[in-house]
Design an enzyme around this catalytic site. Structure first.
Site, mmCIF file in Angstrom:
data_model
loop_
_atom_site.group_PDB
_atom_site.id
_atom_site.type_symbol
_atom_site.label_atom_id
_atom_site.label_comp_id
_atom_site.label_asym_id
_atom_site.label_seq_id
_atom_site.Cartn_x
_atom_site.Cartn_y
_atom_site.Cartn_z
ATOM 1 N N LYS A 110 34.617 75.040 43.773
ATOM 2 C CA LYS A 110 35.389 74.659 42.593
ATOM 3 C C LYS A 110 36.475 73.626 42.930
ATOM 4 O O LYS A 110 36.957 72.928 42.051
ATOM 5 C CB LYS A 110 35.973 75.900 41.929
HETATM 6 C C1 LIG Z 1 32.162 79.829 40.141
HETATM 7 C C2 LIG Z 1 31.288 80.244 41.266
HETATM 8 C C3 LIG Z 1 29.878 80.304 41.136
HETATM 9 C C4 LIG Z 1 29.182 80.018 39.827
HETATM 10 O O1 LIG Z 1 29.196 78.650 39.496
HETATM 11 P P1 LIG Z 1 28.869 78.148 38.019
HETATM 12 O O2 LIG Z 1 29.207 76.714 37.971
HETATM 13 O O3 LIG Z 1 29.731 78.986 37.117
HETATM 14 O O4 LIG Z 1 27.402 78.414 37.778
HETATM 15 C C5 LIG Z 1 29.132 80.631 42.261
HETATM 16 N N1 LIG Z 1 29.719 80.919 43.449
HETATM 17 C C6 LIG Z 1 31.062 80.884 43.606
HETATM 18 C C7 LIG Z 1 31.638 81.222 44.921
HETATM 19 C C8 LIG Z 1 31.895 80.540 42.527
HETATM 20 O O5 LIG Z 1 33.228 80.507 42.690
#
Ligand SMILES: *Cc1c(COP(=O)(O)O)cnc(C)c1O
Length: 452
Positions: A110
């Site tokens: 993220k």
């Molecule tokens: C947010 C997140 C996901 C999911 O990603 P999306 O874009 O919501 O599909 C998967 N793994 C981790 C570690 C995350 O923080």
């Protein structure tokens, strides 16, 4: 480049405007109007430095900042990663690779979206002279990434609600130990859905939103999607030439933001065979890609908590392109979804996708298997990506978080606990928390007292 709503309402807006608004006024999501073709020069054999590639790619969409200014914004966003490659590709086997997306300041993928979001908010405040208050709810990773994107930035305050006791201790420390006085982590007694409902209610009160100059930080901002496109290209250009013909990206998926970004670059010309939607036991998307029906159920907490989601908001963007950019059709589907709580998608074309599903037992088993076979440790989200892979094809599994963020589950799987220096250093630091009663009225009052 202009951006339009998936539901067809309102006027087309520029990159900066789509970024500032987040959600379109008709409740739809912004998407680029017509996807540009990827310049083939981007797919040259040697990988460009990450920031240079990000600048090349984002220049296709950002018609507002001049080229040097955008370069500076991008450099600022991607300069604080601990690995010089930002998103290094590790080879585990002849045709099995892991794309490490956890070298950013909060150790999850993220950071790729939210570091850029932080720099763009900063630029917006500098340009307009108007300070902002950023409000969001988190089940763990989004909040810490948003906080690291904005900690210490002038003219911005950040308020993040999270469910007390339901995120890991280290995730909480990443939010509460920044030492920055513009950061307000707010634990509430309740679930993530309760936190999210409070945020939605406050952002839905337009007079209040305007009065406090509130901005949202959530997964629907189109800039996050664009930022995430870049590492798919970066991964491709790091592959040995022999592996470039039948690439499968495996994406641990919750809100469908990450995998949608990959699919979008594929629509722009990145050669990809398939995307594997790797879900945990909350398998709405697995059901969708195997049956064509989109029907949320109850959320069951799992070992991969950042994927404990039943409504995959970015899916609306996929629908829009699946409908050949027909906003009317998309609006009708979203209406049906709102009324009936589910939709069956006519002529659903899932040919670019396959889906897998991992139970908590599968997650533990996959962590163990990857450690035994390749002497490599994956976090519980990434572990979902090692379920039912076809050994004959080339796979790139996206590693979405650093295993050290989830020490208890890794310990349970393999009897050792991975560490990371940035997390270790948090353990001795003072935590600053602002507990507030779990009601919109109480959070509203807190915001009124503490907003900039
Ligand atoms: C947010 C997140 C996901 C999911 O990603 P999306 O874009 O919501 O599909 C998967 N793994 C981790 C570690 C995350 O923080």
């Amino acid at each position: 480049m202009e951006f339009v709503s998936t539901r067809g309402g309102g006027e087309p807006v520029s990159f900066t405007e789509a970024f500032a608004r987040g959600l379109a006024p008709d409740g739809g999501l912004y998407v680029p109007r017509g996807l540009p073709a990827l310049p083939q020069t981007i797919l040259v054999e040697d990988a460009l430095p990450y920031a240079a590639l990000a600048w090349d790619f984002l220049s296709l969409f950002d018609g507002d900042h001049d080229s040097e200014h955008l370069e500076e914004i991008v450099d600022r966003s991607y300069g604080s990663f601990s690995d010089t490659m930002n998103a290094p590709l590790q080879q585990l086997d002849d045709n099995l690779f892991v794309l490490e997306l956890f070298h950013g300041p909060s150790l999850s993928f993220k950071d790729f979206g939210l570091q850029l979001v932080g720099s763009l908010f900063e630029e917006q405040v500098e340009r307009t002279g108007i300070p902002i208050n950023v409000l969001g709810a988190t089940s763990g990773d989004t909040g810490s990434a948003a906080i690291h994107g904005l900690a210490g930035k002038k003219g911005a305050r950040v308020f993040i609600l999270y469910p007390e006791g339901r995120i890991s201790d280290l995730q909480e420390r990443q939010m509460t130990c920044t030492g920055a006085d513009n950061i307000f982590p707010i634990p509430i007694q309740g679930t993530f859905d309760d936190a999210q409902a409070i945020v939605k209610e406050l952002l839905g009160d337009l007079a209040f939103k305007e009065k406090l100059r509130l901005s949202a930080v959530n997964s629907i901002n189109v800039v996050r999607v664009l930022a995430q496109c870049v590492y798919y290209i970066h991964a491709f250009t790091q592959l040995p030439p022999d592996n470039r013909d039948d690439v499968n990206f495996v994406v641990p998926t919750g809100n469908f933001g990450n995998i949608f970004a990959g699919w979008m670059v594929h629509q722009m010309g990145l050669p990809v065979d398939r995307f594997v939607v790797a879900t945990n036991q909350n398998d709405i998307l697995h059901r969708l890609f195997t049956t064509g029906e989109y029907k949320p159920g109850e959320v069951h907490p799992s070992h991969a908590p950042s994927m404990d989601i039943q409504i995959a908001s970015n899916f609306e963007r996929f629908l829009y392109y699946h409908n050949d950019e027909d906003a009317k059709a998309t609006l009708a589907q979203m209406e049906t979804f709102r009324k009936d709580g589910s939709i069956r998608i006519a002529n659903f074309d899932a040919s670019n996708f396959t889906a897998t599903r991992s139970t908590d037992a599968d997650i533990l088993k996959n962590i163990r298997k990857v450690k035994e076979r390749y002497n490599y440790i994956v976090d519980p989200h990434t572990a979902c990506g090692f379920q039912d892979l076809d050994p004959a094809a080339t796979h790139i599994v996206l590693a979405t978080a650093h295993p050290a963020k989830f020490p208890a589950i890794i310990e349970k799987a393999i009897g050792e606990t991975p560490t990371d220096p940035s997390l270790e250093s948090l353990k001795g630091k003072k935590q600053v928390r602002h507990p507030v009663e779990a009601s919109a009225a109480a959070v509203r009052k807190f915001l009124e007292e503490n907003a900039i």
